[in-house]
Motif scaffolding. Structure first.
Motif, mmCIF file in Angstrom:
data_model
loop_
_atom_site.group_PDB
_atom_site.id
_atom_site.type_symbol
_atom_site.label_atom_id
_atom_site.label_comp_id
_atom_site.label_asym_id
_atom_site.label_seq_id
_atom_site.Cartn_x
_atom_site.Cartn_y
_atom_site.Cartn_z
ATOM 1 N N LEU A 275 0.832 -1.213 0.000
ATOM 2 C CA LEU A 275 0.000 0.000 0.000
ATOM 3 C C LEU A 275 0.862 1.256 0.000
ATOM 4 O O LEU A 275 0.558 2.253 -0.679
ATOM 5 N N ALA A 276 1.945 1.246 0.787
ATOM 6 C CA ALA A 276 2.831 2.406 0.849
ATOM 7 C C ALA A 276 3.471 2.673 -0.509
ATOM 8 O O ALA A 276 3.575 3.823 -0.965
ATOM 9 N N LEU A 277 3.896 1.606 -1.183
ATOM 10 C CA LEU A 277 4.481 1.764 -2.516
ATOM 11 C C LEU A 277 3.463 2.299 -3.516
ATOM 12 O O LEU A 277 3.780 3.121 -4.384
ATOM 13 N N ASN A 278 2.234 1.841 -3.405
ATOM 14 C CA ASN A 278 1.181 2.345 -4.301
ATOM 15 C C ASN A 278 0.951 3.844 -4.083
ATOM 16 O O ASN A 278 0.761 4.610 -5.054
ATOM 17 N N LYS A 279 0.919 4.257 -2.809
ATOM 18 C CA LYS A 279 0.712 5.689 -2.515
ATOM 19 C C LYS A 279 1.888 6.527 -3.043
ATOM 20 O O LYS A 279 1.712 7.653 -3.527
ATOM 21 N N GLU A 280 3.098 5.965 -2.930
ATOM 22 C CA GLU A 280 4.261 6.686 -3.461
ATOM 23 C C GLU A 280 4.124 6.854 -4.964
ATOM 24 O O GLU A 280 4.424 7.944 -5.518
ATOM 25 N N ALA A 281 3.667 5.796 -5.631
ATOM 26 C CA ALA A 281 3.481 5.891 -7.082
ATOM 27 C C ALA A 281 2.394 6.906 -7.419
ATOM 28 O O ALA A 281 2.517 7.689 -8.381
ATOM 29 N N ASP A 282 1.299 6.908 -6.627
ATOM 30 C CA ASP A 282 0.216 7.883 -6.858
ATOM 31 C C ASP A 282 0.732 9.312 -6.677
ATOM 32 O O ASP A 282 0.348 10.237 -7.413
ATOM 33 N N ASN A 302 -2.981 20.301 -1.307
ATOM 34 C CA ASN A 302 -3.611 19.522 -0.226
ATOM 35 C C ASN A 302 -3.773 18.054 -0.633
ATOM 36 O O ASN A 302 -3.595 17.142 0.180
ATOM 37 N N ARG A 303 -4.108 17.831 -1.899
ATOM 38 C CA ARG A 303 -4.279 16.450 -2.389
ATOM 39 C C ARG A 303 -2.952 15.719 -2.357
ATOM 40 O O ARG A 303 -2.877 14.540 -1.981
ATOM 41 N N LEU A 304 -1.892 16.417 -2.742
ATOM 42 C CA LEU A 304 -0.570 15.793 -2.696
ATOM 43 C C LEU A 304 -0.167 15.461 -1.257
ATOM 44 O O LEU A 304 0.389 14.389 -0.976
ATOM 45 N N ASP A 305 -0.453 16.412 -0.341
ATOM 46 C CA ASP A 305 -0.118 16.169 1.067
ATOM 47 C C ASP A 305 -0.885 14.965 1.619
ATOM 48 O O ASP A 305 -0.358 14.191 2.419
ATOM 49 N N ASP A 306 -2.148 14.855 1.189
ATOM 50 C CA ASP A 306 -2.975 13.732 1.687
ATOM 51 C C ASP A 306 -2.412 12.399 1.217
ATOM 52 O O ASP A 306 -2.312 11.433 1.990
ATOM 53 N N LYS A 308 0.694 11.810 0.312
ATOM 54 C CA LYS A 308 1.976 11.605 0.964
ATOM 55 C C LYS A 308 1.803 11.155 2.405
ATOM 56 O O LYS A 308 2.513 10.283 2.902
ATOM 57 N N SER A 309 0.772 11.729 3.084
ATOM 58 C CA SER A 309 0.522 11.395 4.486
ATOM 59 C C SER A 309 0.082 9.935 4.623
ATOM 60 O O SER A 309 0.531 9.197 5.498
ATOM 61 N N LYS A 310 -0.818 9.502 3.708
ATOM 62 C CA LYS A 310 -1.273 8.125 3.758
ATOM 63 C C LYS A 310 -0.126 7.155 3.454
ATOM 64 O O LYS A 310 -0.002 6.096 4.070
ATOM 65 N N GLY A 311 0.726 7.531 2.534
ATOM 66 C CA GLY A 311 1.866 6.674 2.214
ATOM 67 C C GLY A 311 2.792 6.514 3.395
ATOM 68 O O GLY A 311 3.291 5.406 3.661
ATOM 69 N N LYS A 312 3.043 7.638 4.129
ATOM 70 C CA LYS A 312 3.901 7.557 5.312
ATOM 71 C C LYS A 312 3.276 6.664 6.377
ATOM 72 O O LYS A 312 3.972 5.889 7.043
ATOM 73 N N THR A 313 1.943 6.813 6.531
ATOM 74 C CA THR A 313 1.245 5.985 7.538
ATOM 75 C C THR A 313 1.388 4.500 7.213
ATOM 76 O O THR A 313 1.686 3.676 8.091
ATOM 77 N N PHE A 314 1.188 4.151 5.946
ATOM 78 C CA PHE A 314 1.315 2.750 5.538
ATOM 79 C C PHE A 314 2.748 2.251 5.740
ATOM 80 O O PHE A 314 2.967 1.112 6.159
ATOM 81 N N ALA A 315 3.715 3.143 5.491
ATOM 82 C CA ALA A 315 5.116 2.751 5.653
ATOM 83 C C ALA A 315 5.440 2.496 7.120
ATOM 84 O O ALA A 315 6.172 1.556 7.470
ATOM 85 N N ILE A 316 4.880 3.347 7.999
ATOM 86 C CA ILE A 316 5.116 3.165 9.435
ATOM 87 C C ILE A 316 4.527 1.849 9.921
ATOM 88 O O ILE A 316 5.166 1.086 10.667
ATOM 89 N N VAL A 317 3.278 1.588 9.481
ATOM 90 C CA VAL A 317 2.634 0.330 9.888
ATOM 91 C C VAL A 317 3.437 -0.856 9.384
ATOM 92 O O VAL A 317 3.604 -1.870 10.075
ATOM 93 N N CYS A 318 3.943 -0.750 8.158
ATOM 94 C CA CYS A 318 4.765 -1.815 7.585
ATOM 95 C C CYS A 318 6.006 -2.042 8.447
ATOM 96 O O CYS A 318 6.344 -3.194 8.772
ATOM 97 N N ASP A 319 6.691 -0.934 8.836
ATOM 98 C CA ASP A 319 7.894 -1.079 9.647
ATOM 99 C C ASP A 319 7.595 -1.704 10.997
ATOM 100 O O ASP A 319 8.333 -2.571 11.485
ATOM 101 N N VAL A 320 6.499 -1.236 11.611
ATOM 102 C CA VAL A 320 6.127 -1.782 12.918
ATOM 103 C C VAL A 320 5.820 -3.280 12.803
ATOM 104 O O VAL A 320 6.195 -4.091 13.657
#
Length: 371
Positions: A275-282, A302-306, A308-320
């Motif tokens: 999911l994080a990789l998909n958000k990065e691609a988006d 704002n759309r770009l920030d949203d 990027k924010s979701k991608g970071k969240t998915f990346a954090i969950v992945c790391d955890v």
């Protein structure tokens, strides 16, 4: 005087000859023609009267037969129809006689009369129906009365269980058949029967009791001529006792729990990593395309920030998740080593290696175990 006597004698003789001539019958050829005619007419009338009497007798007998048949007196009807046919034969009466025989359960007699009807009237309009009736009557099953000693044997007709046990009566179609007798504890027996149309047969068998099969002893028999009592024989060398196989000890429940947590963590890390990789691609795609039509710059950022924010969240969950999986794996290995039984055999040195994993899109840990 003498002349008078001679004359009287002549007259007397003449009268005598005349009376004799009158008393004798006339010759055969001289009988009156009228008398011959009368006799001929009388004979003709007598013949016609006899013929008329036969028809009347046949009609009366046929009518009586019909009445008895309708009343259910088939034997009486058969007798009346027979009288009618004997008096004045008629193929139509054959059919009635055949019908009576059928009702009286005499199919072979019925077939004989129907075949006689077809022989005299082969071109009859109902010839096909009569032939079909003949075929049906010839297929009338017969009966077999089966008994056995002892009783209670199951009856098997042509390889199929009839569901009946002796003594019993079976209906069997015309032809050759095999009737088997089965009873537990007795040898199976069978008989061949040739059944005729509506025939009746009696069949009886005496079953032979089966001796129980002798069980073969599992012990090894001693050879004949072995050492007698009190004598010493050769002692067989004792077999070398094989060491008992080691039974694996059950794995501790804690190990299974740690393995389950580790597996869940790996699955979670994989999903959120994708999911994080998909958000990065988006994010990169939206950034390259720029704002949409009628979209303000503020809304675009704002759309770009949203994204990027979701991608970071998915990346954090992945790391955890990777961290949880690594920790659970380490805990499971430690638990296994602590709780497993001590092996008597020489143990080998085991090496446990934990290596951190860092990529451009996330971080995790790798565990290596050598044994």
């Amino acid at each position: 005087m003498q002349r008078m006597l001679t004359t009287l004698a002549a007259v007397t003789l003449t009268a005598l000859f005349a009376s004799v001539a009158l008393a004798s019958p006339p010759p055969e050829g001289e009988k009156p023609k009228k008398e011959k005619k009368e006799k001929k007419e009388k004979a003709e009338k007598k013949g016609k009267k006899g013929e008329k009497d036969k028809k009347e007798i046949a009609k009366e007998a046929f009518a009586a037969g019909k009445a008895k048949f309708e009343a259910g007196d088939f034997q009486g009807a058969l007798e009346q129809f027979t009288v009618a046919n004997d008096t004045l034969p008629n193929p139509f009466v054959y059919l009635k006689i055949a019908e009576c025989h059928e009702k009286l359960a005499s199919p072979l007699d019925a077939v004989a009369w129907l075949e006689k009807y077809l022989a005299e009237k082969p071109d009859a309009a109902n010839a096909k129906d009569i032939q079909a009736k003949i075929d049906s009557l010839k297929a009338t099953p017969g009966k077999v009365s089966a008994t056995s000693v002892p009783e209670g044997a199951s009856l098997v007709l042509d390889g199929e269980d009839t569901g009946k046990t002796t003594p019993a009566e079976l209906e069997v179609a015309p032809g050759e058949h095999t009737l088997g007798f089965k009873l537990e504890g007795y040898a199976e027996d069978s008989k061949t029967i040739e059944m005729t149309t509506a025939g009746a047969q009696e069949l009886s068998v005496e079953l032979v009791k089966q001796e129980p099969t002798e069980m073969i002893s599992e012990e090894y028999p001693e050879e004949e001529g072995g050492p007698a009592e009190g004598e010493e024989g050769e002692v067989a060398p004792a077999e070398e006792e094989k060491p008992a196989e080691e039974v694996a000890a059950p794995v501790n429940k804690g190990v299974w729990a740690a393995a389950g947590i580790a597996g869940a963590g790996i699955v979670s890390a994989t999903v959120f990593g994708i999911l994080a990789l998909n958000k990065e691609a988006d994010f990169e795609d939206a950034k390259d395309k720029g704002p949409k039509e009628d979209e303000t710059y503020d809304h675009f950022t704002n759309r770009l920030d949203d994204i990027k924010s979701k991608g970071k969240t998915f990346a954090i969950v992945c790391d955890v998740s990777w961290g949880v999986a690594a920790a659970a794996t380490v805990a499971g290995i430690i638990t296994y080593y602590v709780t497993r039984p001590k092996a008597k055999k020489e143990t080998k040195v085991s090496n446990l290696t934990v290596s951190p994993l860092v990529t451009s899109t996330g971080a995790g840990a790798g565990v290596g175990f050598n044994y």
